[in-house]
Design a protein around this motif. Structure first.
Motif, PDB file in Angstrom:
ATOM      1  N   CYS A 119     -10.525 -11.848  45.537  1.00  0.00           N
ATOM      2  CA  CYS A 119     -11.193 -11.223  44.389  1.00  0.00           C
ATOM      3  C   CYS A 119     -11.541 -12.297  43.357  1.00  0.00           C
ATOM      4  CB  CYS A 119     -10.281 -10.157  43.785  1.00  0.00           C
ATOM      5  SG  CYS A 119     -10.931  -9.400  42.300  1.00  0.00           S
ATOM      6  N   CYS A 145      -9.905 -11.547  39.551  1.00  0.00           N
ATOM      7  CA  CYS A 145      -8.503 -11.855  39.236  1.00  0.00           C
ATOM      8  C   CYS A 145      -8.012 -13.070  40.010  1.00  0.00           C
ATOM      9  CB  CYS A 145      -7.627 -10.654  39.546  1.00  0.00           C
ATOM     10  SG  CYS A 145      -7.641 -10.215  41.286  1.00  0.00           S
ATOM     11  N   GLY A 195      -4.667  -9.518  41.681  1.00  0.00           N
ATOM     12  CA  GLY A 195      -4.698  -8.057  41.695  1.00  0.00           C
ATOM     13  C   GLY A 195      -5.256  -7.537  40.390  1.00  0.00           C
ATOM     14  N   CYS A 196      -6.310  -6.719  40.486  1.00  0.00           N
ATOM     15  CA  CYS A 196      -6.895  -6.114  39.287  1.00  0.00           C
ATOM     16  C   CYS A 196      -7.574  -4.820  39.702  1.00  0.00           C
ATOM     17  CB  CYS A 196      -7.898  -7.074  38.630  1.00  0.00           C
ATOM     18  SG  CYS A 196      -9.385  -7.363  39.623  1.00  0.00           S
ATOM     19  N   CYS A 212     -10.301  -5.009  42.600  1.00  0.00           N
ATOM     20  CA  CYS A 212      -9.844  -5.137  43.984  1.00  0.00           C
ATOM     21  C   CYS A 212      -8.731  -4.135  44.293  1.00  0.00           C
ATOM     22  CB  CYS A 212      -9.368  -6.559  44.252  1.00  0.00           C
ATOM     23  SG  CYS A 212      -8.055  -7.096  43.120  1.00  0.00           S
TER      24      CYS A 212
HETATM   25 ZN   LIG Z   1      -9.007  -8.475  41.600  1.00  0.00          ZN
END
Ligand SMILES: [Zn+2]
Lengths: 344, 808
Positions: free
Chosen positions: A265, A268, A272-273, A276
């Motif tokens: 992604c 981020c 992790g955000c 995604c």
């Molecule tokens: Zn992300």
């Protein structure tokens, strides 16, 4: 006479100096250098001079003439420059006013994406193949290991014209056709972009018509690691060197093993955000090793030949790369949308 | 598939991993985890409390004053719930507890009475409002009697669970069960799991005294097992079971139904319970339904059946649609005491047909459709008997009554280490492959570098080498595959000539100011017939239509790009964007068959539509609206780009302006048309003056010749001459220019119109056209006299052919 000439020179130079315009200079020229001017007069009176004096005075008179002429010349150039400058000053324009517009058009965003991908794969030795959008059931399904009655080919999913003809639901039939045209021993290295159709109600994420771009390599001893290498090269060039890829197991009827490819992604960086869904990865395409049934149907011996295939959706890639949030934008052709992506 | 992590932990130790790590491993080894979600927002310090006494609050009508035993102590708590009563076991948030929303519980006083905690409703514990059972919606939750005061209420209510949502691909139906998921997780983390043996105590009495089984279509129904269970007490299932069903998205009903659903989730085998006394006979007959046979299903719908459907009957009438839904008549009810429990194998195709025809997609039908594990059918029945014994007080009668022609054999697949590595591009050792097979719990025999594998029946998707290749690869890890590039002979990739030409045309149009569009190929029937170029019209019978369109908007394949292009203009104009210049290169679909049977011819066409201002430069008083000649200029530019000369013949075409339309020819072939859209059609689309062109791009590509002879720059001067001619106003400039070219050949190299005049000083009905002629001989300088002669010949010719007079 010497004194007279010197006096005339001083007078003339002073008048040149005082002349305010070209006409004034002309007057000075006529007055001093004209045929009836005082210098000519002086020269005329030279007969009275001795043989020795004559060339000296003659020379002096010429020098005076030249000096006056030169002064006039210099002054004239200066006056002309000043006049030109004044004229140019008057011609001055407002450079901030808008220019005369030139009509400039541009490509559709999907075309830009497709051509960019095409060029990437051309660089890797792939050809571009095209095929019909109205396909036979055989090429759209059967030749791709989707025999009649297979759940994945439910009537719901395709636009049939007759029982045997339909709008292609993927560009894979182009692969089947291309393989079929070879004699079961030639290398196939191709990508096929094109329009495909599915029975979906148009909304923000579905479109009954969309674009697909698939690739295929069939040769002796093609390895799954080759698929990984080629897709990695593609992803880095398409999305940037800093993006990683990963393959996950998946399922498609025409490949075995099957994979789905994610790229890390961008938002981020893999942490992790919301973009995604907290996984750090974004799904980009599907693929796998060509199913032996597909090879067999195209006349290739799966014991000797193997291959990989992959497919992706340019709409999805455009949506990810440029943040387009509604797939219908690609087909309503709003001028503001089209123009926004001309530099894409 | 929704997987309760707490449930999974019953089967396999996953304590080394956080739920997120586990999700990642599962995803990478083969099944995509779509999400990991907690059942509820975390609550702490909530225990079971026993309400020892419950009295009216002395100072408040609607409050109760309770003494609650929470295990180690008894707390006085003021409670406002209408359903609180002495003797209940309830969820108590003790002082120090934290409820969802970071709500901290403290000792307090309410209307003068000490309240040391809070008796909680499910909502207060974080349960989603819509998942709260009806009876607890307006008050506190009451535990069943079998819990102890002081026990952790959160854990009892399964509110500390996390749900892993699996996105299953169609081949992995083995993971439609908790057991299947456990096998998968065991392989992924190298853990251990086997499905535990069922433990049923059967009574002396024989089930066969109660029921017999008859199967008519053994292909559709190769196994049918009927268990008989007596003395059933229908009541709510235990809390933990209800919690697990809820977590999996199944609503708890009663212990019997819940147990069949629980086993469906656990084993992946759908079961069905009939009320024995309501079944009517002692005979089960499974058969194809009769055409027109009617059954009322559990959802009280009357359904008409056909021979394509399989039914479970009592020998007289249908009591269930096999694998899809039971009948209302023999439904288990509160007074049910004896059950027939069905555990069967129904063929995927027949269940698929039934569920499709009746629009019934259930947990049960999806599993049958994908094929259940033949070795788990009977075991699932036994597992349900075990649970009915335990949680419904059932007495299981001796032996299942069954029809059994089911193939339970395991498929044999051989793999070789060298071939695995050759296909994957890896260097996995023989031992490691053996280890992977052991992790998958596939039994095998080794023979040199070959493994002869017996594939467990739970993995119906594995049939051949390539399937095993995938198994090995995914457990080995796709991440561990190297990155390589294909080793084969390198061919030069590239675009074909036509692909290059398509790009060339696009670049040209865009440079000429047009924006590319992509419109739909499927359009409405009237539009499919509209603005079709005459040469296409002659070839096409009628537009190709879909057998079953989804809407009238997209029912037919286009014969022209223009209608959808006009629609795009219309869309923009409606949004106040009035100046538009669009083009599209795309396929049209031409069939010469009135009723289409073969693939239509697909032809690439290049079309454009323009409207509004072409140039707007107001402060210098320049403005140009799009007109015929703007568009013609664009088409002429294309002809120059491709070096194909076009001729234009004025024509009348349907939906086009009768005086402003021309057919375009390249050589003697018609390749399209250009002109103004008929004002009536413009109005229909809400457009002002709109001009279009439509060209057969494929024919242009055909005529394109890449190798051009090099033309030397002329070394000798040319001679330019102008002539102004007066002609009748209906004489076409193009026709005169053609005459000039012909008459002036070979010296006249170029003829251009530079003036058109009508009006004062000219007779009515006359116009004056001025041409500029370029005379040139590339080999020498022309003499005045030659030019004069040629010029006179030209004048004579235009006079003869067009009655053109030299303008004085
Ligand atoms: Zn992300």
């Amino acid at each position: 006479m010497k004194e007279r000439l010197e006096q005339l020179k001083q007078e003339a130079l002073q008048k040149v100096e005082q002349a305010e315009n070209v006409q004034g200079l002309k007057d000075v020229r006529v007055e001093y250098l004209g045929k009836k001017g005082p210098i000519t007069e002086v020269l005329r009176g030279m007969g009275k001079l001795s043989k020795e004096e004559r060339p000296v005075i003659g020379q002096l008179a010429n020098d005076v003439r030249e000096q006056i002429a030169e002064a006039i010349e210099t002054k004239q150039t200066r006056l002309e420059d000043e006049a030109l400058e004044k004229q140019l000053e008057e011609e001055s324009i407002d450079v901030t006013l808008p220019g005369r517009p030139v009509q400039v058009g541009g490509p559709h965003l999907l075309t830009s994406i497709v051509e960019e991908i095409e060029d990437l794969f051309i660089g890797m030795g792939f050809e571009i193949k095209e095929g019909p959008e109205v396909e036979t059931d055989y090429y759209n399904f059967e030749a791709l290991n989707l025999p009649k009655g297979h759940p994945a080919r439910d009537m719901q999913d395709s636009f049939y014209i007759t029982e045997e003809l339909l709008l292609r639901t993927h560009t894979s039939p182009v692969q089947a056709r291309t393989m079929g045209q070879k004699d079961g021993s030639e290398v196939v290295k191709m990508i096929c972009p094109g329009k495909v159709y599915r029975r979906d109600t148009d909304d923000a994420t579905h479109s009954h018509q969309f674009t697909q771009l698939e690739g295929l390599l069939v040769d002796k001893d093609v390895r799954m690691s080759d698929l990984k290498g080629v897709l990695n090269a593609f992803a880095k060039q398409m999305f940037g060197d800093d993006r990683d890829i990963r393959l996950r197991p998946s399922f498609f009827p025409f490949t075995e093993p099957s994979v789905e490819m994610d790229i890390s992604c961008k938002v981020c960086g893999g942490e992790g955000c919301s973009v995604c869904k907290q996984t750090g990865w974004i799904e980009i395409l599907g693929g796998g090793m060509v199913h032996p049934n597909v090879l067999e149907m195209a006349g290739y011996d799966p014991k000797e030949y193997s291959g990989f295939a992959f497919g992706m959706g340019p709409e999805r890639i455009a949506m990810l790369k440029y943040g387009v949030d509604d797939i219908r934008n690609f087909y309503t052709n709003d001028a503001r949308f089209l123009k926004q992506y001309h530099k894409a | 598939m929704l997987v309760s992590l707490n449930w999974l932990k019953d089967y396999i130790d996953v304590s080394d991993y956080t739920p997120e790590e586990l999700a990642e491993i599962i995803t990478k080894t083969g099944i995509e985890v779509e999400s990991v979600e907690p059942v509820a927002e975390a609550a702490q310090g909530v225990v079971v409390g026993y309400v020892k006494s419950c009295e009216q609050h002395p100072n408040a009508d609607k409050l109760s004053l309770c003494q609650v035993d929470v295990g180690e102590e008894t707390l006085q708590i003021v409670c406002g719930a209408p359903n609180i009563a002495q003797g209940q076991k309830v969820a108590v948030a003790t002082p120090g507890a934290v409820l969802p929303g970071n709500f901290k519980i403290k000792k307090t006083k309410l209307r003068g009475e000490a309240s040391n905690g809070m008796i909680c409703s499910l909502q207060e514990l974080g349960v989603n409002e819509k998942e709260v059972p009806e009876e607890y919606k307006e008050g506190i939750f009451v535990f069943p009697d079998d819990v102890e005061a002081g026990e952790d209420a959160i854990s009892l209510l399964n509110l500390d669970d996390k749900i892993i949502e699996l996105g299953l691909t169609p081949n992995r139906s083995d993971a439609l069960s908790m057991a299947g998921v456990a096998y998968e997780v065991a392989a992924a983390i190298d853990g251990s799991y086997t499905l535990a043996e069922e433990n049923v105590k059967e009574s002396e009495e024989a089930a066969s005294d109660y029921i017999s089984v008859n199967v008519e279509d053994e292909k559709a129904n190769p196994y049918y097992g009927a268990f008989v269970i007596k003395d059933i007490e229908v009541r709510p299932a235990p809390l933990w079971m209800r919690n697990r069903l809820t977590a999996a998205g199944i609503r708890p009903i009663n212990n019997v139904v819940d147990i069949t659903n629980y086993v469906l989730l656990e084993y992946g085998q759908p079961l069905h319970a009939f009320d024995y006394d309501r079944f009517g006979t002692k005979t089960i007959v499974t058969r194809r339904a009769n055409d027109g046979e009617v059954i009322t299903t559990l959802d009280d719908q009357e359904r008409t059946l056909t021979q394509d459907h399989l039914v479970i009957t009592n020998g007289e009438e249908a009591h269930a649609i096999a694998g899809v839904m039971g009948g209302a008549k023999s439904e288990v009810q509160d007074d049910t005491t004896t059950l027939i429990l069905e555990a069967a194998y129904f063929a995927p195709s027949i269940v698929r047909q039934s569920s499709k025809d009746h629009g019934l997609r259930s947990e049960s039908s999806t599993r049958f459709e994908k094929g259940v594990d033949p070795n788990r059918v009977e075991r699932a029945g036994k597992r349900a008997c075990e649970l009915l014994q335990k949680y419904a007080n059932g007495t299981v009668l001796g032996d299942v009554v069954s029809f059994d022609e089911l193939d339970r054999s395991e498929k044999q697949v051989t793999i070789e280490t060298s071939l695995i590595n050759k296909r994957l591009g890896t260097d996995i050792s023989h031992e490691e492959i053996g280890q992977i097979l052991r992790r998958l719990q596939f039994t095998f025999v080794q023979d040199g570098e070959a493994f002869h594998i017996s594939v467990p029946t739970r993995r119906g998707d594995i049939e051949r080498f390539e399937d095993m290749l995938e198994e090995v690869a995914r457990i080995y890890g796709y991440d561990n595959l190297p990155f390589t590039l294909p080793a084969g002979a390198n061919q030069a990739g590239g675009l074909s000539l036509n692909q290059q030409l398509k790009r060339k045309m696009k670049t040209y149009f865009e440079g000429a100011g047009l924006n590319e569009t992509i419109t739909y190929s499927l359009t409405k029937e009237p539009w499919a017939k509209m603005l079709v170029s005459p040469e296409v019209q002659r070839e096409a019978a009628s537009p190709v239509g879909l057998a079953m369109p989804m809407s009238e908007e997209h029912s037919h394949l286009r014969l022209s790009i223009l209608p959808e292009l006009l629609q795009s203009l219309s869309y923009n104009v409606a949004r106040k964007q009035n100046d538009l210049a669009y083009y599209e290169i795309g396929t049209v679909f031409i069939s010469d068959e009135e009723k289409v049977r073969t693939q239509p011819k697909e032809v690439l066409r290049a079309s454009g539509a323009l409207t509004g201002e072409w140039l707007a430069h107001p402060w210098q008083q320049e403005k140009k609206m799009v007109d015929f000649f703007v568009v013609k200029g664009i088409v002429e530019g294309l002809s120059e780009q491709l070096d194909i000369s076009f001729t234009y013949e004025k024509s009348r075409l349907p939906q086009m302006h009768p005086g402003r339309t021309a057919i375009i020819k390249a050589g003697d072939k018609e390749v399209g048309f250009i002109g103004q859209v008929h004002p009536k059609l413009q109005k229909e689309f809400g457009l002002k003056e709109t001009y279009v062109f439509d060209l057969n791009a494929e024919e242009l590509m055909e005529q394109y010749t890449k190798e051009e002879a090099f033309q030397a720059i002329p070394r000798y001067p040319s001679v330019s001459r102008d002539i102004a001619l007066v002609v009748d106003e209906d004489v076409a400039a193009g026709a005169i220019a053609e005459t000039i070219s012909e008459a002036g050949a070979p010296l006249v190299k170029d003829v251009r119109v530079f003036d058109l005049y009508q009006g004062e000083h000219l007779e009515d009905g006359k116009k004056s056209l001025a041409f500029n002629l370029l005379y040139l001989d590339p080999m020498r300088t022309l003499k005045d006299q030659e030019v004069e002669e040629a010029h006179n010949h030209i004048l004579q010719s235009v006079k003869d052919q067009h009655a053109a007079e030299l303008r004085s």
